[in-house]
Each structure stands twice: as structure tokens, then as C-alpha cells.
Design a protein around this motif. Structure first.
Motif, short mmCIF file in Angstrom:
data_model
loop_
_atom_site.label_atom_id
_atom_site.label_comp_id
_atom_site.label_asym_id
_atom_site.label_seq_id
_atom_site.Cartn_x
_atom_site.Cartn_y
_atom_site.Cartn_z
N HIS A 115 0.80 -1.23 0.00
CA HIS A 115 0.00 0.00 0.00
C HIS A 115 0.83 1.28 0.00
CE1 HIS A 115 -3.43 -2.59 0.85
NE2 HIS A 115 -2.75 -3.12 1.84
N GLU A 116 2.16 1.16 0.05
CA GLU A 116 3.08 2.30 0.12
C GLU A 116 2.86 3.15 1.36
OE1 GLU A 116 2.99 4.49 -3.54
OE2 GLU A 116 4.09 2.93 -4.63
N ARG A 117 2.34 2.54 2.38
CA ARG A 117 2.21 3.18 3.68
C ARG A 117 1.84 2.10 4.70
NH1 ARG A 117 -2.80 4.67 5.72
NH2 ARG A 117 -4.60 3.98 4.49
N ILE A 118 1.86 2.45 5.99
CA ILE A 118 1.45 1.52 7.03
C ILE A 118 -0.04 1.79 7.29
CG2 ILE A 118 1.95 0.57 9.30
CD1 ILE A 118 4.33 0.58 7.29
N THR A 119 -0.89 0.90 6.87
CA THR A 119 -2.34 1.10 7.01
C THR A 119 -2.78 0.79 8.43
OG1 THR A 119 -2.91 -1.18 6.43
CG2 THR A 119 -2.64 0.39 4.61
N ASP A 120 -3.98 1.24 8.77
CA ASP A 120 -4.54 0.97 10.11
C ASP A 120 -4.66 -0.54 10.35
OD1 ASP A 120 -4.71 3.66 10.59
OD2 ASP A 120 -6.85 3.81 10.10
N LYS A 121 -5.02 -1.26 9.30
CA LYS A 121 -5.17 -2.72 9.44
C LYS A 121 -3.85 -3.36 9.85
CE LYS A 121 -5.95 -6.93 6.76
NZ LYS A 121 -6.28 -7.49 5.43
N TYR A 122 -2.78 -2.98 9.16
CA TYR A 122 -1.49 -3.60 9.46
C TYR A 122 -0.88 -3.05 10.75
CZ TYR A 122 -1.47 -6.17 5.10
OH TYR A 122 -1.76 -7.04 4.08
N LEU A 123 -1.23 -1.84 11.11
CA LEU A 123 -0.82 -1.32 12.41
C LEU A 123 -1.42 -2.18 13.52
CD1 LEU A 123 0.27 0.71 14.47
CD2 LEU A 123 -1.71 2.17 13.98
N GLN A 124 -2.71 -2.51 13.38
CA GLN A 124 -3.36 -3.36 14.37
C GLN A 124 -2.74 -4.75 14.38
OE1 GLN A 124 -5.71 -2.49 16.72
NE2 GLN A 124 -5.12 -4.53 17.47
N GLU A 125 -2.41 -5.26 13.20
CA GLU A 125 -1.76 -6.57 13.13
C GLU A 125 -0.42 -6.56 13.85
OE1 GLU A 125 -2.71 -9.51 11.89
OE2 GLU A 125 -4.69 -8.75 11.37
N ALA A 126 0.34 -5.48 13.67
CA ALA A 126 1.65 -5.37 14.32
C ALA A 126 1.49 -5.33 15.84
CB ALA A 126 2.36 -4.11 13.84
N ASN A 127 0.51 -4.58 16.32
CA ASN A 127 0.26 -4.53 17.76
C ASN A 127 -0.14 -5.90 18.29
OD1 ASN A 127 0.73 -1.77 18.31
ND2 ASN A 127 -1.27 -1.20 17.51
N THR A 128 -1.07 -6.54 17.61
CA THR A 128 -1.59 -7.83 18.06
C THR A 128 -0.50 -8.90 18.06
OG1 THR A 128 -3.80 -7.32 17.21
CG2 THR A 128 -3.30 -9.64 17.62
N ALA A 129 0.24 -8.99 16.98
CA ALA A 129 1.24 -10.05 16.84
C ALA A 129 2.40 -9.88 17.82
CB ALA A 129 1.77 -10.08 15.41
N SER A 130 2.90 -8.66 17.97
CA SER A 130 4.04 -8.44 18.86
C SER A 130 3.66 -8.65 20.32
CB SER A 130 4.62 -7.04 18.65
OG SER A 130 3.65 -6.04 18.89
N ILE A 131 2.48 -8.18 20.70
CA ILE A 131 2.05 -8.36 22.09
C ILE A 131 1.74 -9.83 22.38
CG2 ILE A 131 0.17 -7.84 23.70
CD1 ILE A 131 0.21 -4.99 22.59
N ALA A 132 1.13 -10.53 21.41
CA ALA A 132 0.86 -11.95 21.59
C ALA A 132 2.15 -12.73 21.81
CB ALA A 132 0.10 -12.50 20.38
#
Length: 246
Positions: free
Chosen positions: A214-231
Motif C-alpha cells: 500500500h506504500e504506507r502503514i495502514t490501520d489494518k497492518y498497524l493493528q496486526e503489528a500490535n496484536t502479533a508483537s504483544i501476543a
């Protein structure tokens, strides 16, 4: 930690403490080990004119990267944008890859500087601090998209063989660990920083996918990054770390 890392670390501290942006750039590019990577000998020009020309080349490359693929930008184009004769440019950078290496290094220090402003005191749980840290990274990329491009773009020159990249990753991890240790009773097991480094790598991997799609960090992937790293971190950290008494 080897000598290169120690010297880069000292220059990072000088960069952050300096109030003048041009002085910060000069400190890092003239005195750090990065200078030896970019040019075989120490930068020849430390005069005001030399500093100004180096700055113009860096800013010229940055401006062009706002609208062009980094892989398509030539040294000649940067010189034309900066108004610097190509023959003079070689005194500062041997090729275009060296210019973007310097920009990436400076961007990494900028990012570290901003991340230091995210305080754990605002958050009751470690998850809140880490989420705020990841969110702030995305804000940085939204404010200056060339920072994300230099890290995640498929056409970015390959910097992976340069030790400064690994060192900067460890700087981020050390910052996170120190902040957590200031606020919470962090479990004292030997490889805690390796665990944090893996969590950091998870975030970077997800951001890479987002940027390349997407040539940017979208809200969807921001949430994925938060979820995956914290998990992942929940495998090693309790859901609620005891807070230290202040």
C-alpha cells in the motif's frame, strides 16, 4: 560491543543532544564510523561551505525520493537538484548508495529521538506502552514518508550488510527495555532483550508487508503489528507486570 558500535553510540548521543540540525548532521557524518564507510578517508570539508554542500546533497536526495523510486535516482540527478557540481559531490559521497545510506542513518537517529518521548508513566500495563510506541512509529512515517521508503521499499539499496543497521535495532530494543525496567518489575531472565528484538522484528516484518502493498502503514497492518508483537511477548511476560514504587 565492538569499537564501531561504541563510536556510533557516542555519536548518536551527540546527535540527540545537539540543538542545531546542521550540527547534528555534521557530528555524525564527520566523526562517526559511518564516514569511513562512505568515503575511504575522513570527509575533506569541515568548513561552513563544506557542511552546506553536504547538507544540500542529502536534502536533494530526500526531495527526489518523495516523488521517485529510490532505485531510479542517480547521483547526477541529486547533484542537479542540490546545485552541486558532480565532481565536488565525490568529496562527500562516492556514489548514490552512500547518500541514501547516510539518510537512512540520520532517519534512524531521528526516529530514536522521537521514540524516547513516549513515556511508560502514562500506562498501567506494558501492553499500553508498546502499543503507543508502535503507533508513534506509524505517525513518524505518516509525517515523513521518505523514512518508511528508506526502510521498507523494495527498490531501496541493500543496507543489510552494514553493521549500523543492526546496531540501530539494538538501540531501539535497549530503549524499550530501559523504559519497561524503569516503570515495571521486568522478569530478569538472560535473553529478555533477544525476546524484545524478536518482537521488534515482528513489527518490522508486518510493516514491510503493508508498505509494499500500500506504500504506507495502514490501520489494518498497524493493528496486526500490535496484536502479533504483544501476543508473542505474552509468552514471556505476565499479563500485568508489577509497577515499581516511585
Amino acid at each position: 560491543m565492538n569499537t564501531i558500535f561504541i563510536k556510533i553510540g557516542h555519536n548518536i548521543k551527540r546527535f540527540i543532544m545537539s540543538e542545531n540540525k546542521d550540527d547534528k548532521i555534521e557530528d555524525v557524518l564527520v566523526d562517526s564510523e559511518l564516514a569511513k564507510k562512505l568515503v575511504p578517508n575522513k570527509f575533506k570539508f569541515t568548513s561552513q561551505q563544506g557542511r552546506a554542500r553536504r547538507q544540500k546533497l542529502l536534502m536533494g536526495a530526500k526531495k527526489l525520493s518523495e516523488t521517485q523510486s529510490i532505485n531510479d535516482i542517480t547521483l547526477a540527478a541529486v547533484c542537479e537538484e542540490a546545485g552541486i557540481p558532480r565532481a565536488s559531490a565525490y568529496h562527500f559521497f562516492p556514489n548514490i548508495e552512500a547518500i541514501f545510506l547516510a539518510l537512512r542513518f540520520l532517519n534512524a537517529i531521528d526516529i530514536l529521538d522521537v521514540l524516547r518521548t513516549v513515556e511508560t508513566v502514562k500506562y498501567d500495563r506494558w501492553q499500553g506502552y508498546l502499543t503507543a510506541l508502535i503507533d508513534r512509529c506509524v505517525q513518524i512515517f505518516d509525517e515523513d514518508q521518505t523514512k518508511a521508503k528508506l526502510i521498507y521499499d523494495t527498490n531501496t539499496p541493500d543496507f543489510e550488510g552494514d553493521s549500523f543497521g543492526e546496531h540501530m535495532d539494538h538501540q531501539v530494543v535497549r530503549l524499550v527495555y530501559d523504559r519497561l525496567a524503569e516503570r515495571y518489575e521486568v522478569p530478569k531472565f538472560e535473553d529478555i532483550q533477544d525476546v524484545l528484538l524478536i518482537a521488534f522484528s515482528i513489527v518490522n516484518a508486518i510493516f514491510t508487508v503493508s508498505y509494499r502493498r500500500h506504500e504506507r502503514i495502514t490501520d489494518k497492518y498497524l493493528q496486526e503489528a500490535n496484536t502479533a508483537s504483544i501476543a508473542y511477548l505474552r509468552c514471556y511476560l505476565p499479563e500485568k507486570l508489577p509497577r515499581k514504587n516511585r
